[in-house]
Design a protein around this motif. Structure first.
Motif, PDB file in Angstrom:
ATOM      1  N   LYS A   1      10.798   7.311   2.662  1.00 35.89           N
ATOM      2  CA  LYS A   1      12.176   6.078   1.516  1.00 35.89           C
ATOM      3  C   LYS A   1      12.239   4.854   1.956  1.00 35.89           C
ATOM      4  N   VAL A   2      12.472   4.191   1.363  1.00 39.31           N
ATOM      5  CA  VAL A   2      12.095   2.539   1.639  1.00 39.31           C
ATOM      6  C   VAL A   2      13.100   1.970   0.390  1.00 39.31           C
TER       7      VAL A   2
ATOM      8  N   ARG B   1       9.603   9.599  -1.288  1.00 44.01           N
ATOM      9  CA  ARG B   1       8.834  10.791  -1.776  1.00 44.01           C
ATOM     10  C   ARG B   1       9.559  12.090  -2.285  1.00 44.01           C
ATOM     11  N   LYS B   2       8.965  12.905  -2.560  1.00 42.85           N
ATOM     12  CA  LYS B   2       9.303  13.341  -3.356  1.00 42.85           C
ATOM     13  C   LYS B   2       9.539  14.673  -2.421  1.00 42.85           C
ATOM     14  N   SER B   3      10.517  15.480  -2.405  1.00 44.65           N
ATOM     15  CA  SER B   3      10.377  16.481  -1.343  1.00 44.65           C
ATOM     16  C   SER B   3      10.088  17.621  -1.791  1.00 44.65           C
ATOM     17  N   ASN B   4       9.922  18.249  -1.003  1.00 42.61           N
ATOM     18  CA  ASN B   4       8.897  19.991  -1.439  1.00 42.61           C
ATOM     19  C   ASN B   4       9.322  20.676  -1.256  1.00 42.61           C
TER      20      ASN B   4
ATOM     21  N   ASP C   1       0.718  -1.604  -0.341  1.00 46.14           N
ATOM     22  CA  ASP C   1      -0.137  -0.236  -0.045  1.00 46.14           C
ATOM     23  C   ASP C   1       1.363   1.143  -0.230  1.00 46.14           C
ATOM     24  N   ILE C   2       0.902   2.351  -1.551  1.00 52.20           N
ATOM     25  CA  ILE C   2       1.697   3.066  -1.280  1.00 52.20           C
ATOM     26  C   ILE C   2       1.274   4.413   0.233  1.00 52.20           C
TER      27      ILE C   2
END
Ligand code: FES
Length: 76
Positions: A36-37, A73-76, A29-30
């Protein structure tokens, strides 16, 4: 009728993970992934499907060059 010659099997990559099942599939499940994984792609991890660094020894032993799939995850 020409009988087919026996098919020569190619090497397997999965030596011991869930050999009792027909196909190893992992569904993640995203939303449960943190920042991070790292997922194993060498099939040698003792924490499969997560990477535990076992690819390093596999690469040393075989001359291979495999490593994990890292999701972050994209860091904002
Ligand atoms: Fe398999 Fe890292 S342990 S890619």
């Amino acid at each position: 009728f020409q009988p087919k010659p026996p098919v020569e099997k190619k090497p397997i990559c999965n030596l011991k993970i869930q050999k009792e099942v027909q196909k190893v599939v992992n569904i993640v499940d995203i939303e449960e992934i943190g920042e991070k994984v790292s997922y194993c792609r060498c099939w040698r991890s003792k924490r499969f499907p997560l990477c535990d660094g076992s690819h390093t020894k596999h690469n040393e032993d075989t001359g291979d060059n495999v490593g994990p799939l890292v999701l972050k995850r994209k860091s904002n």
